[in-house]
Design an enzyme around this catalytic site. Structure first.
Site, PDB file in Angstrom:
ATOM      1  CB  CYS A 179      55.157  26.301  21.264  1.00 52.92           C
ATOM      2  SG  CYS A 179      53.774  26.354  20.684  1.00 52.92           S
ATOM      3  CG  ASP A 224      60.135  28.369  23.313  1.00 58.95           C
ATOM      4  OD1 ASP A 224      61.110  28.085  23.662  1.00 58.95           O
ATOM      5  OD2 ASP A 224      59.562  27.994  22.144  1.00 58.95           O
ATOM      6  CB  CYS A 237      65.724  26.424  23.745  1.00 58.27           C
ATOM      7  SG  CYS A 237      65.637  27.963  22.896  1.00 58.27           S
ATOM      8  CB  CYS A 258      64.194  32.726  22.069  1.00 60.66           C
ATOM      9  SG  CYS A 258      64.195  30.937  21.781  1.00 60.66           S
TER      10      CYS A 258
END
Lengths: 126, 407, 379
Positions: free
Chosen positions: A37, A39, A63, A106
């Site tokens: 994914c 992350d 990210c 996130c």
């Protein structure tokens, strides 16, 4: 994509990068996300004798927003009880970092990481 | 070319778009200031001057690819050329059949034009290339059907720079009486194109990938044997009815000049760029756990696509702000999807996510490359220090076997 | 050389060029790229989009950049055809070929299409649409101002009528922009075409303004630029130029008209004295455009003679001047073939001067008299 100054600051000077020994009884580890994914967040908390989180560390593959979210929560976690830690909401993280809508996940991930670390620690304490 | 004046990063994104060569700009400017006529105006010299300039530019396009100027149709860019070729030819020859073959690694303009044909009742095969990015000829042969009407394969891939064997594919198309379209937007000035010899029926070109201006392109339409296309835009009947719309003279002039320079200088230029590519490759592959995407031999010297394992792509792009590169293709970098081209090569999501396309060109210098290598080394180190995956890899954990808490 | 062909294309305004130059000569990114170069390009495009939108009172999100007026017209017509398969397309008989041709090609695909005539003064009248057509029509395109005659249609009335009859309404405002006030929101139209190179902007750039109520299917597929409605790397320098051209032309409509109206009055009086027929004289026309013809004088001979003397004028629209066919606009108004064949167009511009007009009139007098004598000898 334009990042906020706070994201950039955490991204460029991440706080509390590193690892504790995950086998220590007073260390809780939460690892969430998946490489596929884009992350993976590893968040660790270290609890003092008084039941208060005295230190937190993270490592994040992801990210800039993911890195900033995890860096930010390591700061927030210190000095909190486990219950207080569990109350940290993704919306607060997103707001603090001014995350754009596409990066909200996130902050969700960071919240999940906190919960997982707390769970891990609680299960060790039993 | 670090632009000190504006403190801009070093440009390593030539495959997204190239700067306009100063010689090109110089040629263009008179046509927007003095010689501004409409090339379709037949009644006065303003129109004639414009028309003459347009025809000279047409010759330059033809010269670069060894074609007849009458085989060149102006368009607004490669996207329009690809749309015109694919929809125009499949439509015109639909009696032969309604099956189209293309590659999963084509540019979006080709893929989406083929999808549009599907919507209109055509069937399409999107062939997966081999892991090196190249089309397997035997697999291609077995994909051909009696009702295959059109094959579209790009000459040089925009993301990984690999060069397909157009000659062999074209010959197979000829044997099977199939129209063959080639997207050469990334190829002009990088590989030699001889349409006299190559069995290609339709070929798309772009100006802004070859140091010309944006907003102009061309489509090559073979005359012998004559290839017909159904126009996609109707109007004043410009471009012999194949493409209506007032031509932007200055842009066409710019494209002509850009292609002239490409023709005259590509041989020397490619030698220089090859050396830069080798230097970049050597420097970057000194970093542990790096993977080059796409075949290294059958590849233009302008491109290097590398995956940095255990580092996430977007954070990497952020870390290397001093250089302008792209992860995946420019057109899709607004989305969070990993590059569909790398996926088609069978790269894992992680490696696809952590890929960087370095594309270099006319104004790239030795010191640009040195700076890039040093920057990457430093930043990859820093990001891996941050990466739980790197930590696990170093501890000897098999990441394939970890159960991830996907959300 | 004196340039009186501004309806074909205009020169580039120095202010426009100035804004464009940096985008032609210095490093530019691909607006889709996620780095400094790309973001700068993207921002510049969005600023230009706002200027374009402002100049016609539309919202920036309604502006789709294309490569030409032709492409804009093809995009709306083909886009409607793909999105609404039961469409019935109507268009006025004086439309530019880039409206009529795509509609005619849809007729081959089985769509119902209807050409609606104008009156002898070049005006489209909603009352002339017959009942049957009115009932089945779903799309109508009528140009705001005609490129040849300069006639300005009553777009407000047509748009209102279209709305009442549940018809999607498009107007080609390419010739109107910069010469009269164009108000997309105010007129409540569904789609509109405008172009840069008629308003002292660069060639190769235009826009389609679309109301979001319209479901449009893209004409070109690819990278998904322009909200997916028009793929292809953006033509940055031209877009910047277009934005500037829109801004300055919309600010200068009044001064522009004051100037050319005066010059045109001198011209038309002289033409009248010379016995010319001025087409659509009774209609509301663009103040820069005069379309005229002399009985018994061959238009192409006169055009060539004027060209030799240094005057660039047109014999109808530039696009069709490759063919020697008489103007379809005039024929559809019922003008005699002979008269239509001799039609010439003067379209004035920003740079036109009174001296130029006077020189032109003098030359025209000489040539007309000479040609009349020749014709008399021949007859």
């Amino acid at each position: 994509m334009a990042y906020s100054d706070k994201v950039l600051d955490h991204y460029e000077n991440p706080r509390n990068v590193g690892s504790f020994n995950k086998d220590d009884s007073n260390v809780g580890t939460g690892m969430v996300g998946a490489p596929a994914c884009g992350d993976v967040m590893k968040l660790q908390i270290k609890m003092g004798d008084n039941g208060i989180i005295e230190d937190a560390k993270f490592k994040t593959y992801g990210c800039g927003s993911a890195i900033a979210s995890s860096s930010l929560v390591t700061e927030w976690l210190k000095g909190k009880s486990l219950d207080q830690a569990s109350e940290i909401k993704n919306s607060a993280i997103a707001e603090e970092l001014a995350l754009p809508p596409v990066k909200i996940h996130c902050s969700v991930l960071a919240e999940d990481a906190i919960k997982a670390a707390v769970e891990d620690l609680k299960s060790k304490q039993k | 070319m670090k632009n000190k004046l504006y403190d801009m990063p070093i440009y390593m994104d030539y495959s997204a778009t190239t700067p306009v060569d100063p010689r090109v700009a110089e040629k263009m400017i008179p046509f927007i200031t003095e010689d501004f006529g409409n090339p379709a105006s037949r009644s006065h010299p303003y129109g004639w001057t414009a028309e003459k300039a347009v025809e000279n530019a047409r010759k330059e396009i033809a010269l670069l690819v060894n074609a007849d100027p009458r085989e060149i149709v102006w368009t607004s860019g490669a996207t329009e050329s690809n749309n015109l070729a694919i929809k125009g030819a499949s439509n015109f020859y639909s009696k032969k059949g309604k099956h189209i073959i293309t590659l999963a690694t084509e540019h979006k303009a080709v893929i989406d034009a083929v999808r549009e044909c599907e919507r209109l009742g055509y069937e399409a095969s999107y062939m997966e290339p081999e892991p090196n990015g190249l089309l397997d000829i035997e697999k291609f042969k077995s994909t051909i059907r009696s009702d295959t009407v059109l094959v579209s394969v790009m000459l040089v891939n925009n993301e990984i720079g690999v060069i397909q064997d157009i000659e062999t594919i074209g010959n197979i198309c000829r044997e099977n009486n199939i129209i063959f379209h080639v997207d050469a937007a990334q190829a002009t000035g990088k590989v030699k194109i001889d349409l006299e010899k190559l069995p290609v029926d339709l070929m798309s070109f772009s100006a802004h990938k070859t140091y010309g201006p944006k907003g102009v392109g061309a489509l090559y339409v073979r005359r012998k044997p004559r290839i017909r296309i159904e126009p996609q835009m109707h109007g004043g009947g410009h471009e012999r009815g194949m493409r209506s719309g007032t031509l932007a003279t200055h842009q066409i002039v710019g494209m002509g000049e850009a292609f002239r320079i490409a023709r005259e200088e590509m041989e020397e230029e490619n030698k220089r760029i090859k050396n830069l590519q080798l230097k970049l490759l050597k420097g970057l592959t000194e970093i542990e756990e790096t993977y080059v995407n796409g075949d290294l031999d059958k590849r233009v010297p302008h491109n290097l696509n590398i995956s940095f394992n255990y580092v996430e792509g977007e954070s990497l792009i952020m870390a290397i702000k001093g250089i302008a590169v792209s992860s995946g293709s420019a057109c899709t970098s607004a989305s969070l999807e990993p590059s569909y081209v790398l996926r088609a090569l069978g790269r894992s999501d992680e490696l696809a996510h952590s890929s960087i396309r370095f594309s270099i060109g006319r104004f790239t210098t030795d010191s640009d490359v040195e700076y890039t290598i040093a920057l990457l080394k430093e930043k990859i180190d820093k990001l891996r220090e941050l990466s739980p995956l790197w930590e696990m890899f170093k501890e000897g954990v098999d990441l394939e076997k970890v159960e991830w808490a996907e959300h | 050389m004196i340039y009186f062909d501004n309806n074909a294309t205009t020169s580039l305004h120095p202010e426009v060029l100035k804004e464009m130059l940096p985008f032609l000569t210095t490093q530019q990114g691909n607006p889709a790229s996620n780095h400094t170069f790309g973001r700068k390009a993207h921002t510049a495009i969005e600023e230009a989009r706002e200027k374009v939108a402002d100049s016609v009172n539309a919202h920036p999100s309604q502006v789709i950049f294309t490569s030409s007026g032709t492409e804009s017209n093809n995009t709306i017509i083909n886009g409607i055809a793909k999105a609404y398969s039961n469409s019935h397309f109507g268009y006025s008989s004086i439309e530019h070929p880039c409206v009529s041709e795509p509609i005619k090609s849809l007729a081959y695909q089985g769509f119902k299409t209807t050409e609606i005539p104008v009156n002898s003064e070049g005006m489209f009248n909603v009352a002339d649409v017959n009942e049957e057509t009115k009932k089945s029509l779903t799309f109508l395109s009528v140009m705001m101002a005609n490129n040849e005659t300069g006639v300005i249609q009553n777009i407000a009335e047509i748009a209102d009528w279209a709305k009442k009859n549940d018809i999607q309404f498009h107007t080609d405002a390419v010739q109107a922009l910069g010469k009269i006030k164009v108000d997309f929101e105010g007129l409540d139209i569904d789609a509109m075409t405008i172009s840069s190179h008629k308003i002292y902007g660069p060639q190769g750039i235009a826009a389609l303004i679309v109301n979001k109520k319209i479901d449009l299917f893209p004409h070109m597929q690819g990278g998904g630029q322009e909200r997916g409605l028009r793929s292809g790397t953006e033509n940055i320098a031209a877009i910047i130029g277009f934005g500037k051209a829109c801004e300055r032309s919309s600010q200068n409509i009044v001064t522009f008209n004051e100037k050319v109206k005066h010059l045109n009055a001198i011209l038309e009086k002289a033409l009248f004295d010379l016995g010319a027929v001025i087409f659509c004289k009774k209609s509301h026309r663009l103040s820069n455009t005069t379309f005229f013809s002399f009985k018994n004088i061959d238009g192409s001979t006169l055009l060539t003679a004027l060209d030799r003397k240094g005057f660039a004028i047109a014999s109808g629209s530039a696009c069709s001047s490759k063919s020697s066919e008489p103007s379809h606009v005039l024929l559809s108004m019922g003008v005699d073939l002979d008269l239509a064949q001799g039609a010439l167009r003067v379209s004035l511009g920003l740079e036109s001067t009174e001296n130029e007009i006077n020189d032109f009139i003098e030359t025209l007098k000489d040539e007309v008299n000479r040609l009349k004598q020749l014709t008399a000898v021949a007859a």
